[in-house]
Motif scaffolding. Structure first.
Motif, short mmCIF file in Angstrom:
data_model
loop_
_atom_site.label_atom_id
_atom_site.label_comp_id
_atom_site.label_asym_id
_atom_site.label_seq_id
_atom_site.Cartn_x
_atom_site.Cartn_y
_atom_site.Cartn_z
N ASN A 54 0.82 -1.19 0.00
CA ASN A 54 0.00 0.00 0.00
C ASN A 54 0.86 1.25 0.00
O ASN A 54 2.03 1.24 0.37
N GLN A 55 0.24 2.38 -0.41
CA GLN A 55 0.92 3.65 -0.36
C GLN A 55 1.23 4.00 1.10
O GLN A 55 0.39 3.85 1.97
N LYS A 56 2.44 4.47 1.39
CA LYS A 56 2.85 4.69 2.78
C LYS A 56 2.75 6.14 3.22
O LYS A 56 2.82 6.43 4.40
N GLU A 57 2.60 7.08 2.30
CA GLU A 57 2.60 8.48 2.68
C GLU A 57 1.68 9.28 1.77
O GLU A 57 1.32 8.83 0.68
N ASN A 58 1.27 10.43 2.25
CA ASN A 58 0.46 11.33 1.42
C ASN A 58 1.31 11.87 0.27
O ASN A 58 2.46 12.28 0.48
N ILE A 59 0.73 11.89 -0.91
CA ILE A 59 1.42 12.43 -2.08
C ILE A 59 0.53 13.51 -2.69
O ILE A 59 -0.67 13.31 -2.86
N LYS A 60 1.11 14.65 -2.98
CA LYS A 60 0.38 15.74 -3.64
C LYS A 60 1.36 16.48 -4.54
O LYS A 60 2.29 17.11 -4.04
N LYS A 61 1.18 16.37 -5.84
CA LYS A 61 2.13 17.01 -6.75
C LYS A 61 1.56 17.14 -8.15
O LYS A 61 0.57 16.48 -8.51
N PHE A 62 2.18 17.99 -8.95
CA PHE A 62 1.86 18.09 -10.36
C PHE A 62 2.66 17.01 -11.10
O PHE A 62 3.80 16.71 -10.73
N VAL A 63 2.05 16.44 -12.13
CA VAL A 63 2.75 15.46 -12.95
C VAL A 63 2.62 15.86 -14.42
O VAL A 63 1.68 16.57 -14.81
N TYR A 64 3.57 15.41 -15.22
CA TYR A 64 3.59 15.70 -16.65
C TYR A 64 3.67 14.36 -17.39
O TYR A 64 4.67 13.64 -17.27
N ILE A 65 2.59 14.03 -18.09
CA ILE A 65 2.45 12.70 -18.68
C ILE A 65 2.61 12.79 -20.19
O ILE A 65 1.85 13.50 -20.86
N PRO A 66 3.58 12.09 -20.75
CA PRO A 66 3.83 12.20 -22.19
C PRO A 66 2.87 11.38 -23.05
O PRO A 66 2.44 10.30 -22.67
N ASP A 67 2.53 11.94 -24.20
CA ASP A 67 1.84 11.21 -25.26
C ASP A 67 2.40 11.70 -26.58
O ASP A 67 2.01 12.74 -27.09
N LYS A 125 2.59 16.74 -23.88
CA LYS A 125 2.60 16.35 -22.47
C LYS A 125 1.33 16.87 -21.81
O LYS A 125 0.93 18.01 -22.01
N MET A 126 0.70 16.01 -21.02
CA MET A 126 -0.49 16.38 -20.28
C MET A 126 -0.09 16.78 -18.86
O MET A 126 0.77 16.15 -18.25
N ILE A 127 -0.73 17.82 -18.35
CA ILE A 127 -0.46 18.29 -16.99
C ILE A 127 -1.55 17.75 -16.07
O ILE A 127 -2.74 17.84 -16.39
N GLY A 128 -1.13 17.20 -14.94
CA GLY A 128 -2.12 16.64 -14.02
C GLY A 128 -1.81 16.97 -12.58
O GLY A 128 -0.67 17.29 -12.21
N SER A 129 -2.86 16.92 -11.75
CA SER A 129 -2.72 17.09 -10.30
C SER A 129 -2.97 15.75 -9.64
O SER A 129 -4.09 15.24 -9.67
N LEU A 130 -1.92 15.18 -9.05
CA LEU A 130 -2.00 13.86 -8.44
C LEU A 130 -2.00 14.00 -6.92
O LEU A 130 -1.13 14.65 -6.35
N GLU A 131 -3.01 13.38 -6.29
CA GLU A 131 -3.07 13.35 -4.82
C GLU A 131 -3.43 11.94 -4.38
O GLU A 131 -4.42 11.37 -4.85
N ILE A 132 -2.61 11.40 -3.48
CA ILE A 132 -2.83 10.04 -2.99
C ILE A 132 -2.75 10.05 -1.47
O ILE A 132 -1.70 10.34 -0.90
N PRO A 133 -3.86 9.75 -0.79
CA PRO A 133 -3.83 9.71 0.68
C PRO A 133 -2.99 8.53 1.16
O PRO A 133 -2.80 7.54 0.46
N GLU A 134 -2.50 8.65 2.37
CA GLU A 134 -1.74 7.58 2.98
C GLU A 134 -2.57 6.30 3.04
O GLU A 134 -3.74 6.31 3.42
N GLY A 135 -1.99 5.18 2.61
CA GLY A 135 -2.66 3.89 2.67
C GLY A 135 -3.61 3.60 1.53
O GLY A 135 -4.28 2.56 1.52
N ALA A 136 -3.70 4.48 0.53
CA ALA A 136 -4.63 4.26 -0.58
C ALA A 136 -4.28 3.00 -1.37
O ALA A 136 -3.10 2.69 -1.57
#
Length: 217
Positions: free
Chosen positions: A2-15, A19-30
């Motif tokens: 499982n995810q161990k920590e909160n993650i909050k960041k911008f990501v740049y995804i290539p195609d 590049k697509m710009i995204g906002s990624l947020e993952i709560p702890e344990g997701a």
């Protein structure tokens, strides 16, 4: 794992060259992550989708809100309705998530609004069991008509009770989908769910659907 920590960041995804710009947020344990496919003219800044994303995170789900089109592409009205291109971008995004250390173990779901729902459904047919669940808010699943019978992911269609034409289109799409499915019509709601309390209902319905199918018990 499982995810161990909160993650909050911008990501740049290539195609390809874009590049697509995204906002990624993952709560702890997701253990699950929901990718948002916005509708025509919308973006990762959509207040409605951001509200839904906040609710999903409160249930322990990660979220990725991203712009499937670049700023220049979005100026071309026709490109907003190019479902094949939007689906290609969703596919590239999902494959990218499965290659990243932070997200590769997370179950993936799609939340689509308007044309984004069609892109989500079409993409899901290419990925099969990799997509755990789909929710459509005021979506246009009919725009993915040739793909609907091939959808494997449990699919929830949510439509406003005062969104007459879209109700009919969703009911026809519902009949064609063979996967686990459900359709919910929210009384008094129009296409954008701007009426008091209606978006809250959408968010809770979506959260329960994703929790049911994405969260590892």
């Amino acid at each position: 794992m499982n995810q161990k920590e909160n993650i909050k960041k911008f990501v740049y995804i290539p195609d390809g060259l874009e590049k697509m710009i995204g906002s990624l947020e993952i709560p702890e344990g997701a253990t699950g992550l929901v990718v948002f496919a916005h509708g025509s003219g919308s973006s990762r800044h959509s207040p409605r989708n951001n509200y839904v994303a906040d609710v999903l995170r409160s249930y322990g789900l990660g979220t990725l809100l991203l712009d499937l089109l670049t700023v220049e592409e979005d100026k071309d009205y026709d490109m907003r309705f190019d479902i094949d291109l939007l689906a290609q971008r969703m596919l590239a995004t999902t494959k990218w998530l499965k290659e990243q250390e932070e997200t590769k173990r997370l179950a993936i779901g799609y939340f689509g609004a308007s044309t984004g729902a069609a892109a989500a459904l079409q993409t899901a047919t290419a990925l099969g069991d990799m997509i755990g669940a789909i929710v459509s808010r005021g979506g246009r699943p009919d725009m993915a008509w040739p793909y609907l019978e091939k959808v494997k992911a449990p699919t929830l269609l949510i439509v406003g009770g005062n969104d007459g034409v879209v109700i009919e289109l969703n009911q026809k799409a519902y009949d064609k989908i063979r996967a686990v499915k459900q359709i919910e019509i929210i009384p008094g709601a129009t296409h954008l769910f701007q009426e008091p309390g209606t978006l809250e209902i959408v968010a809770e319905m979506a959260a329960h659907w994703f929790v049911k199918y994405l969260i590892i018990k």
